[in-house]
Design a protein around this motif. Sequence first.
Motif, short mmCIF file in Angstrom:
data_model
loop_
_atom_site.label_atom_id
_atom_site.label_comp_id
_atom_site.label_asym_id
_atom_site.label_seq_id
_atom_site.Cartn_x
_atom_site.Cartn_y
_atom_site.Cartn_z
N LEU A 276 40.66 -104.64 -59.29
CA LEU A 276 41.36 -105.81 -58.42
C LEU A 276 43.10 -105.77 -59.12
CD1 LEU A 276 38.78 -108.30 -58.54
CD2 LEU A 276 39.69 -107.46 -56.52
N VAL A 277 43.18 -105.84 -60.32
CA VAL A 277 44.64 -105.92 -60.79
C VAL A 277 45.23 -104.49 -60.42
CG1 VAL A 277 45.93 -106.15 -62.69
CG2 VAL A 277 44.18 -107.42 -62.68
N THR A 280 46.69 -104.59 -56.91
CA THR A 280 47.86 -105.13 -56.98
C THR A 280 49.11 -104.53 -57.44
OG1 THR A 280 46.41 -107.02 -56.93
CG2 THR A 280 49.02 -107.41 -57.26
N LEU A 281 49.01 -103.84 -58.73
CA LEU A 281 49.92 -103.20 -59.40
C LEU A 281 50.54 -102.14 -59.07
CD1 LEU A 281 48.30 -103.72 -62.94
CD2 LEU A 281 50.33 -104.74 -62.37
N ALA A 286 54.23 -105.48 -54.33
CA ALA A 286 52.87 -106.24 -54.41
C ALA A 286 53.36 -107.76 -54.34
CB ALA A 286 52.07 -105.69 -55.61
N LEU A 287 54.13 -108.11 -55.34
CA LEU A 287 54.34 -109.72 -55.49
C LEU A 287 55.12 -110.09 -53.97
CD1 LEU A 287 55.51 -110.57 -58.96
CD2 LEU A 287 53.27 -110.62 -57.86
N GLU A 288 56.00 -109.47 -53.58
CA GLU A 288 56.48 -109.74 -52.34
C GLU A 288 55.54 -109.98 -51.25
OE1 GLU A 288 59.83 -110.81 -52.13
OE2 GLU A 288 60.91 -109.79 -53.86
N THR A 295 56.84 -115.60 -53.10
CA THR A 295 58.09 -115.39 -52.99
C THR A 295 58.83 -116.41 -53.92
OG1 THR A 295 57.84 -114.07 -51.15
CG2 THR A 295 60.18 -114.80 -51.84
N LEU A 298 58.31 -116.22 -57.52
CA LEU A 298 59.35 -115.10 -58.06
C LEU A 298 60.71 -115.89 -58.03
CD1 LEU A 298 59.03 -112.24 -58.93
CD2 LEU A 298 59.77 -111.67 -56.67
N ALA A 312 51.93 -114.46 -64.20
CA ALA A 312 51.02 -113.42 -64.37
C ALA A 312 49.89 -114.16 -64.51
CB ALA A 312 51.34 -112.75 -65.60
N LEU A 315 48.78 -115.37 -60.99
CA LEU A 315 48.56 -114.24 -60.17
C LEU A 315 46.94 -113.86 -60.40
CD1 LEU A 315 49.93 -112.16 -58.25
CD2 LEU A 315 50.21 -110.74 -60.21
N LEU A 316 46.78 -113.74 -61.73
CA LEU A 316 45.27 -113.41 -62.05
C LEU A 316 44.22 -114.56 -61.41
CD1 LEU A 316 45.44 -112.40 -65.85
CD2 LEU A 316 45.10 -110.98 -63.74
N MET A 319 43.95 -113.96 -57.96
CA MET A 319 43.10 -112.57 -57.55
C MET A 319 41.73 -113.14 -57.77
SD MET A 319 44.93 -109.27 -58.79
CE MET A 319 45.64 -110.04 -60.48
#
Lengths: 326, 326
Positions: A276-277, A280-281, A286-288, A295, A298, A312, A315-316, A319
């Motif tokens: 899953l990570v 994304t990575l 990915a973040l945008e 955003t 960020l 981070a 984000l986890l 997810m």
Amino acid sequence: MTDDVDALARQVVEGSPRATARALTWVESGGPRAEALAARLYRHTGRAHVVGITGAPGSGKSTLARALARVARGRGRTVGILAVDPSSPFSGGAILGDRIRMNDLALDPGVFIRSMATRGALGGLCRAAADAIDVLDAAGRSLILVETVGVGQDEVDVMRVAHTVVVVSVPGLGDDVQALKAGILEIADLHVVNKADREGADRTIAELRAMLTLMPLVEETWMPPVLGVSAAREEGIEAMADALEGHLAYMKTSGEADRRRRRMVAARVLRIAQDLVAATLLRPDALEAQGSEATTLLDRVLRREVTPHAYARALLTRMGERTPDV
Amino acid sequence: MTDDVDALARQVVEGSPRATARALTWVESGGPRAEALAARLYRHTGRAHVVGITGAPGSGKSTLARALARVARGRGRTVGILAVDPSSPFSGGAILGDRIRMNDLALDPGVFIRSMATRGALGGLCRAAADAIDVLDAAGRSLILVETVGVGQDEVDVMRVAHTVVVVSVPGLGDDVQALKAGILEIADLHVVNKADREGADRTIAELRAMLTLMPLVEETWMPPVLGVSAAREEGIEAMADALEGHLAYMKTSGEADRRRRRMVAARVLRIAQDLVAATLLRPDALEAQGSEATTLLDRVLRREVTPHAYARALLTRMGERTPDV
């Protein structure tokens, strides 16, 4: 989507080869649809004996898997064969699959053959292989053979999905040493020396047995048998099938089956999390791509109002919380 | 722990070399303490110019970094040098650090030198390198030189923490071709041909310039300069320092600085997330070690009441929610 997933899951459990093939395509592609399907099928799994077959390239693993499938069919079992290639960037589906389909096994609906190649990260392949085994298991295949193309750390990882691991060697060429280096001998529950009609087979068998006495065993009370076979001539395969059944019986009576199942599920959960990570990575944007909320976060990191570490973790959490469409 | 972290963070921001050294040890080790410290320091960062120096082994990157540090000191700047070795399983701290300390720079408190080697996964090193840069940045070092020992994909990843990337080549030996293969030429903002007093230097410089006209540029409006220097003789280093300042000025006026900072932070957030998962994944008994709640969940997965996918998502959520001791 829910209707589609429900219908497909039902057809798989009913044993439809066409639905099984489609379900395997889904889980190979990954994503929410694959996850929803895997979730539906999971409760129907846990009945199959999963046997991993690994060894150096050219040791005849594919021929061996087919010979074993034929013997298992003779014993009234249904078989699924999954050929996994962590080293190939292409889907081996067409190439390997077509080649295999041209033999007699293809005419037997009791044998289902499928190959899977790397798609992106290895973690993804391990995840997909575990899901594919679940599909075959839910479809009622009682023996599932997972065969790797090469030998190495990647293959060792793939093998962690199996109840019984078979390591295939061939006489001469120092293949056994090569396999030893890759740490693959240590995971063997059964050693098979293929092409045992060749010169040097007896020495290879003796060397393996000698090596085993020096090695820490996977389980303290199970000494992996070393068998000589000839997959091409279909010699020694009945004895191999007996040894596999023997290992399964040992696993059940010793309690090792439960311990190993526990480790397997734990490893699988961690692999899914990693997958899953990684999904994304692997995307630079990915973040945008996570939308305006991401955003904004960020921007706040850039203004140093939020630390990258806090982001981070957020984000986890996100997810983890993303509910698949089930 | 909070008091310790607060005190150390304060001393770092005050510029204490001893506190800086201790903070670097913390972030290199990782874990909740490192994360808490990084969180404290983060708001004090963003002032330094981070310059990455990479290139083939033997190209004299370390000597170049020292020569550049000397010139920067002459221009009134304070310097931090971070030597990163993704290929070494050992902490290079003692070996490399001691070797460097024996020269004149060690007597100048305006230059802080530290080396870091791989600890576990590369993701961990990238995370640690980014945190170490933050420590030096928060400690007021206005120029931070990040030097890699080798050249390869790992080094390319490490270089993503830099505002300006310098790729070092040497005349002959086909080193430039080797660097090109590793995709490292593409990330250069500045090319330096070291040992330019050697035969063939002019040809290497000409070849690099020719290659650049054929390559997609990092930024459309910035053509990376190609400079000949001799780090050992300290020749051409003033011009190199000028070029670095020129790139920084260009980055600011063109808006590229903001775009790159954005990409850098996004990449860093993803790396931290990956690192958090890897830290869990690398322990075979990771799930069992999470305590009774996790064990219960694992049991439920084994009873097929919960799917591995659902458990993996729960795990990510929990990793995200674990509040560091800040």
